[in-house]
Design a protein around this motif. Sequence first.
Motif, mmCIF file in Angstrom:
data_model
loop_
_atom_site.group_PDB
_atom_site.id
_atom_site.type_symbol
_atom_site.label_atom_id
_atom_site.label_comp_id
_atom_site.label_asym_id
_atom_site.label_seq_id
_atom_site.Cartn_x
_atom_site.Cartn_y
_atom_site.Cartn_z
ATOM 1 N N ARG A 62 5.434 -3.522 3.891
ATOM 2 C CA ARG A 62 6.121 -2.859 2.758
ATOM 3 C C ARG A 62 5.837 -3.824 1.512
ATOM 4 N NH1 ARG A 62 10.904 -5.881 1.450
ATOM 5 N NH2 ARG A 62 11.196 -7.562 2.976
ATOM 6 N N ALA A 63 6.198 -3.494 0.369
ATOM 7 C CA ALA A 63 5.839 -4.107 -0.790
ATOM 8 C C ALA A 63 6.882 -4.226 -1.782
ATOM 9 C CB ALA A 63 4.398 -3.927 -1.494
ATOM 10 N N VAL A 64 7.318 -5.129 -2.479
ATOM 11 C CA VAL A 64 8.109 -5.250 -3.465
ATOM 12 C C VAL A 64 7.377 -5.595 -4.787
ATOM 13 C CG1 VAL A 64 10.321 -6.385 -4.589
ATOM 14 C CG2 VAL A 64 9.917 -6.215 -2.174
ATOM 15 N N SER A 65 7.521 -4.708 -5.876
ATOM 16 C CA SER A 65 6.623 -5.073 -7.041
ATOM 17 C C SER A 65 7.558 -4.735 -8.381
ATOM 18 C CB SER A 65 5.603 -4.232 -6.958
ATOM 19 O OG SER A 65 4.745 -4.387 -8.191
ATOM 20 N N ASP A 66 6.930 -5.297 -9.509
ATOM 21 C CA ASP A 66 7.456 -4.915 -10.875
ATOM 22 C C ASP A 66 6.816 -3.858 -11.267
ATOM 23 O OD1 ASP A 66 4.893 -5.842 -11.532
ATOM 24 O OD2 ASP A 66 5.742 -7.394 -12.819
ATOM 25 N N GLY A 67 5.842 -3.185 -10.588
ATOM 26 C CA GLY A 67 5.161 -2.101 -11.034
ATOM 27 C C GLY A 67 4.094 -2.192 -11.862
ATOM 28 N N VAL A 68 3.728 -3.469 -12.528
ATOM 29 C CA VAL A 68 2.933 -3.489 -13.532
ATOM 30 C C VAL A 68 1.776 -4.740 -13.184
ATOM 31 C CG1 VAL A 68 2.696 -4.405 -15.973
ATOM 32 C CG2 VAL A 68 4.981 -3.091 -15.164
ATOM 33 N N GLY A 69 2.145 -5.741 -12.656
ATOM 34 C CA GLY A 69 1.189 -6.564 -12.316
ATOM 35 C C GLY A 69 1.360 -7.669 -11.251
ATOM 36 N N ALA A 71 3.117 -8.199 -7.053
ATOM 37 C CA ALA A 71 3.557 -7.546 -5.945
ATOM 38 C C ALA A 71 3.806 -8.583 -4.799
ATOM 39 C CB ALA A 71 2.751 -6.423 -5.498
ATOM 40 N N TYR A 72 4.660 -8.514 -3.795
ATOM 41 C CA TYR A 72 4.969 -9.320 -2.771
ATOM 42 C C TYR A 72 4.639 -8.278 -1.474
ATOM 43 C CZ TYR A 72 7.727 -11.819 0.786
ATOM 44 O OH TYR A 72 7.963 -12.168 1.865
ATOM 45 N N LEU A 73 3.870 -8.807 -0.482
ATOM 46 C CA LEU A 73 3.712 -8.061 0.407
ATOM 47 C C LEU A 73 4.529 -8.660 1.713
ATOM 48 C CD1 LEU A 73 1.734 -6.203 2.075
ATOM 49 C CD2 LEU A 73 0.259 -8.106 2.389
ATOM 50 N N ALA A 74 5.182 -7.712 2.439
ATOM 51 C CA ALA A 74 6.126 -8.372 3.289
ATOM 52 C C ALA A 74 6.104 -7.320 4.729
ATOM 53 C CB ALA A 74 7.649 -8.279 2.798
ATOM 54 N N ASP A 75 6.720 -7.959 5.847
ATOM 55 C CA ASP A 75 6.749 -7.210 6.947
ATOM 56 C C ASP A 75 5.492 -6.577 7.555
ATOM 57 O OD1 ASP A 75 9.353 -8.418 7.192
ATOM 58 O OD2 ASP A 75 10.278 -6.586 5.957
ATOM 59 N N VAL A 76 4.563 -7.118 7.358
ATOM 60 C CA VAL A 76 3.304 -6.464 8.119
ATOM 61 C C VAL A 76 3.062 -6.580 9.479
ATOM 62 C CG1 VAL A 76 0.638 -6.420 7.985
ATOM 63 C CG2 VAL A 76 1.940 -6.944 5.922
ATOM 64 N N PHE A 77 3.039 -5.613 10.277
ATOM 65 C CA PHE A 77 3.167 -5.712 11.857
ATOM 66 C C PHE A 77 2.468 -4.657 12.307
ATOM 67 C CE2 PHE A 77 7.060 -3.194 11.612
ATOM 68 C CZ PHE A 77 6.688 -2.258 12.337
ATOM 69 N N VAL A 78 1.716 -4.802 13.451
ATOM 70 C CA VAL A 78 0.907 -3.931 14.402
ATOM 71 C C VAL A 78 1.700 -4.189 15.797
ATOM 72 C CG1 VAL A 78 -1.085 -3.300 15.488
ATOM 73 C CG2 VAL A 78 -0.904 -3.921 12.960
ATOM 74 N N ASP A 79 2.248 -3.139 16.282
ATOM 75 C CA ASP A 79 2.520 -3.094 17.592
ATOM 76 C C ASP A 79 1.386 -3.692 18.699
ATOM 77 O OD1 ASP A 79 2.990 -1.466 20.652
ATOM 78 O OD2 ASP A 79 5.018 -1.958 19.702
ATOM 79 N N ALA A 80 2.103 -4.705 19.637
ATOM 80 C CA ALA A 80 1.130 -5.351 20.495
ATOM 81 C C ALA A 80 0.118 -4.540 21.108
ATOM 82 C CB ALA A 80 1.690 -6.119 21.208
ATOM 83 N N ALA A 81 0.579 -3.261 21.668
ATOM 84 C CA ALA A 81 -0.028 -2.438 22.461
ATOM 85 C C ALA A 81 -1.232 -1.660 21.516
ATOM 86 C CB ALA A 81 0.648 -1.323 22.985
#
Length: 137
Positions: A62-69, A71-81
């Motif tokens: 997920r990302a949080v952003s001001d929509g202009v310039g 952004a913060y990238l967060a909660d990146v995951f891939v299931d172990a399998a």
Amino acid sequence: MTYELSDAVDRLDREAIWRFLSTEAYWGRWRSRDEVEQQVAGAWRVVGAYVASTGELVGFARAVSDGVGFAYLADVFVDAAHRGAGLGHRIVTTMIDDGPGADFRWVLFTGDAHGLYERHGFRAPDSTAMVRPSRRG
């Protein structure tokens, strides 16, 4: 195995996201289910990775952003399998390089996977934070 990536909010399996973030993620187990739901609902953009044949969610960001310039990238995951198939790279590429924030300055905080993020232009000012400068200078 074949995977599909999508930024469709209505496709997200919120139970799978909660399950991973509350039991597997070292970075945010302190959050309640309601807080995770609020974060997903308030995200500027989300990306889910799905097994093509079943639709099972096996990766997320997920990302949080001001929509202009910015952004913060967060909660990146891939299931172990499903690790080792390049899904982490594909999720970050879809979120950052192929999305509406391609020219933004991106930041994230991580304790691992620095190599993955460096492939996408992030630089580590110290051991806990990485910054991706804006392409505009």
